[in-house]
Scaffold this active site. Structure first.
Site, mmCIF file in Angstrom:
data_model
loop_
_atom_site.group_PDB
_atom_site.id
_atom_site.type_symbol
_atom_site.label_atom_id
_atom_site.label_comp_id
_atom_site.label_asym_id
_atom_site.label_seq_id
_atom_site.Cartn_x
_atom_site.Cartn_y
_atom_site.Cartn_z
ATOM 1 N N ASP A 151 10.037 -6.071 -7.076
ATOM 2 C CA ASP A 151 10.114 -4.852 -6.013
ATOM 3 C C ASP A 151 11.439 -4.199 -6.178
ATOM 4 O O ASP A 151 12.001 -4.346 -7.333
ATOM 5 C CB ASP A 151 9.781 -5.136 -4.446
ATOM 6 C CG ASP A 151 8.929 -3.936 -4.097
ATOM 7 O OD1 ASP A 151 9.429 -2.994 -3.934
ATOM 8 O OD2 ASP A 151 7.602 -3.988 -3.547
ATOM 9 N N HIS A 181 11.138 -0.868 0.526
ATOM 10 C CA HIS A 181 9.665 -1.390 0.064
ATOM 11 C C HIS A 181 9.937 -2.803 -0.280
ATOM 12 O O HIS A 181 8.818 -3.527 0.273
ATOM 13 C CB HIS A 181 9.308 -0.496 -1.292
ATOM 14 C CG HIS A 181 7.958 -0.557 -1.519
ATOM 15 N ND1 HIS A 181 7.408 -1.607 -2.095
ATOM 16 C CD2 HIS A 181 7.122 0.220 -1.361
ATOM 17 C CE1 HIS A 181 6.117 -1.370 -2.395
ATOM 18 N NE2 HIS A 181 5.964 -0.310 -1.837
ATOM 19 N N SER A 199 0.431 -1.688 -0.722
ATOM 20 C CA SER A 199 1.587 -2.600 -0.954
ATOM 21 C C SER A 199 1.936 -3.445 0.414
ATOM 22 O O SER A 199 2.918 -4.022 0.353
ATOM 23 C CB SER A 199 2.806 -1.803 -1.488
ATOM 24 O OG SER A 199 3.065 -0.767 -0.793
#
Length: 658
Positions: free
Chosen positions: A79, A152, A485
């Site tokens: 990520d 994220h 996600s």
């Protein structure tokens, strides 16, 4: 320019230059060249859940899910990196790092060896492919290190296995204890995402290191376009990881509710869709005619509206059949003289939801009601707005506009109710969750299952503001966001619990344990519904239904899948090997759904196990009867009176070849 990335299991060579295509053609015949791929740019797919999933009693202060783990399973996350200072990554009480771990703690801008510990056991960065295509990373604007500048990765890592944190909340919303699915597990962060994009050469290199380092479970939410398995480098390296005992999961994507919107469809990867939980952040929309509507919001600033007063409102729309840009509150389309002092109705489309609120705020609006369109249906996603904003569903939006247009003196006010639990119905499949069908291989259902993906509270990178707007100067340690996600790390964490409970299980055993123990009824005892249409959904939308962690830990039966089985898609006769992982002396009977278009026969109809880990086989035969105009949905279930192993079945009729 040429970069050579040497891995333990494969070498990756990156070519940059005008003669790339010609050079690649010549290389195809060279000895030692296995395959050549165009370096593809990928996109990221953007805490009540442990209790909602049954991993902990609602009133318990004990980390039951932590007790389930042996503390020796390591999860790798591909990520944007990690924000190591978050208390979600503390290693208090954890045992020494397992001896089999061979990973590293790579340093870089604002990241030192001290940021790794017994929780975050390793971090690596991969950027050679990125720099070969985009150019050198600007270290004045971006951390050229494992540190997360996007948020994220931090959010995903904490959802997988963040340590327990008391008093976690976003501006007072969802206050309580936040923790990952398996808080006792180890984490390894592999940063492959950068400001200018993410490329498969770096992703392939990272997954090669994942295998070499000793990771047991791999999570990623990256997706590109769908291509043949042998031409998809992510698919191929994921197969390599699966063969070397790494469980691989990917998010389905956020391109729903459009059909065929999946970007990851490989059979050996567990693909996860998203759904809601039974928690929301409610706001009453109180109309001047005495009626009330319910929406959601995460607004937390000075409240400029009185619930005792009604306010005028406006909806900027023309009589034309074409979409009026004013109706979706695009920047530069609205008149401040019309908006000042009013509540503004904006349709959800094109521009980001929080940006619409900022446009209205800057022009003097006192509030905004964001109404869903057909594309979003009844899905409600809460946002951290800078203005009093509430989002309502499509049906309520139509009623609201009807009331507004029926009277020139229509009014409203907004009353915030805060965090509410026990929302019904739930779970509901999120409208944004990518779905059906898997055109690459129609007989393989994707996504495999669904998990919580809407309004998830967990750790946040302090390098970015909660609303992502530059004007917002707030810093938070936790945020509430939505996307597949978010659902995928839930499944990765639960896979870790299963692997920890059953360390001898391979990825091809863990996967069916998760998939065949799912459920399909919501908390009103009705079939799960799709937020985009407010109707029951099909296996094309949810795969094998909603994940059930407790049942997955004790599945009793699992299908045995060997790597070579993935290459044998037999259209008429299917052979399955079933392993008894429950008590010995077990007897299972099969039940199959009736189909109009084909008959389905399972032999034998009964499986008699006399010992644990015994393997028995069955043969499933399909015989065409009457061609149908649409897919038929059904299932096959093996039952012993206590356990049920369910497999959904979809029969699709293909047009005859021309």
């Amino acid at each position: 320019m040429v970069w050579k990335l040497t891995g333990k299991y494969l070498d990756v060579i990156i070519f940059q230059g005008l003669q790339l295509e010609g050079e690649a053609t010549k290389l195809k015949v060279e000895k030692g060249i296995v395959a050549i791929f165009l370096d593809t740019k990928y996109e990221l797919h953007t805490t009540r859940s442990p209790i909602f999933l049954g991993l902990e009693p609602a009133k318990s202060t004990n980390m039951w899910s932590e007790k389930l783990a042996s503390h020796d399973v390591i999860v790798g996350v591909l990520d944007t990196g990690i924000w190591p200072e978050s208390e979600s990554f503390k290693d208090v009480g954890m045992r020494p790092v397992p001896a089999y771990w061979e990973g590293a703690c790579e340093i870089g801008t604002s990241f030192t060896k001290s940021h790794c510990n017994k929780k975050v056991v390793g971090v690596r960065v991969f950027y050679h492919g990125y720099e070969a295509v985009v150019g050198r990373i600007n270290e004045q604007k971006e951390y050229k290190s494992p540190r997360d500048q996007d948020r994220h990765g931090t959010h995903a890592v904490a959802t997988v296995g963040g340590s327990p944190m008391h008093g976690a909340n976003l501006l007072g919303y969802a206050n309580g204890i936040t923790r990952g699915m398996a808080p006792g597990e180890r984490i390894a962060a592999y940063k492959v995402c950068w400001v200018g994009g993410y490329f498969n050469s770096d992703i392939v290199s990272a997954i090669d290191k994942v295998v070499a380092d000793g990771v047991n479970v791999l999570y990623t939410s990256l997706g590109g376009g769908v291509s043949s398995y042998y031409r998809d480098s992510l698919s191929m390296i994921a197969f390599e990881a699966m063969e070397r005992c790494v469980f691989v999961s990917c998010s389905a994507g956020n391109a729903g509710p459009d059909p065929a919107s999946l970007t990851n469809v490989s059979p050996w990867i567990t693909i996860v869709g998203g759904n809601t939980m039974d928690r929301d952040f409610l706001v009453d929309v109180r109309l001047g005619n005495g009626k009330k509507m319910i929406g959601v919001s995460l607004y937390k600033w000075k409240n400029v509206l009185s619930i005792e007063k009604q306010y005028p409102w406006v909806y900027m729309v023309s009589n034309s059949s074409r979409v009026d840009p004013r109706s979706i509150c695009l920047e530069g389309t609205l008149d401040p003289k019309v908006l000042s002092g009013k509540i503004v109705i904006c349709d959800r489309s094109l521009s980001p939801r929080v940006q619409k609120g900022d446009v209205v705020r800057s022009l003097g609006g006192v509030g905004m009601i964001l109404t869903n369109t057909e594309a979003n249906g009844e899905e409600l996603v809460a946002d951290s707005h800078l203005l009093l904003v509430v989002e309502i569903g499509e049906k309520e939006g139509k009623k609201l506009k009807s009331y507004l247009l029926s009277s020139k003196s229509s009014t409203a006010t907004l009353a915030f109710k805060g965090t509410r639990l026990g929302i019904k119905p739930s779970p509901v499949v999120a409208a944004f969750s990518s779905r059906r069908p898997n055109f690459l291989t129609l007989e393989i259902l994707k996504p495999n299952l669904v998990a919580p993906a809407v309004n998830i509270l967990v750790a946040w990178s302090e390098a970015i503001r909660p609303s992502s707007l530059k004007i917002n100067n707030r810093k938070v340690k936790f945020n509430i966001v939505s996307g597949t996600s978010m659902s995928c790390p839930h499944v990765s964490g639960i896979a870790t619990l299963v692997k920890s409970r059953h360390p001898e299980w391979s990825p091809t055993t863990v996967k069916p344990a998760l998939m065949t123990t799912t459920y399909v009824l919501d908390n009103t005892k009705k079939t799960l519904r799709d937020a985009s249409i407010a109707k029951p959904f099909s296996p094309y939308d949810h795969g094998l239904r909603h994940i059930d962690p407790i049942r997955a830990l004790d599945p009793s039966l699992v299908y045995d899948i060997m790597p070579q089985d993935y290459f044998e898609f037999l259209p008429v006769i299917v052979h399955k090997t079933i392993t008894n992982v429950g008590p010995p002396d077990s007897k299972y009977h099969v039940m199959v759904s009736p189909f109009k278009g084909a008959s389905m026969k399972v032999e034998p109809k009964t499986l008699n196990f006399i010992e644990k880990h015994q393997k028995l086989s069955c043969k499933i035969t399909f015989k065409p009867k009457i061609q149908q105009t649409s897919p038929e949905f059904g299932s096959m279930e093996w039952k012993d009176g206590l356990h049920t192993m369910r497999s959904p079945i979809v029969i699709t009729w293909m047009p005859p070849p021309m």
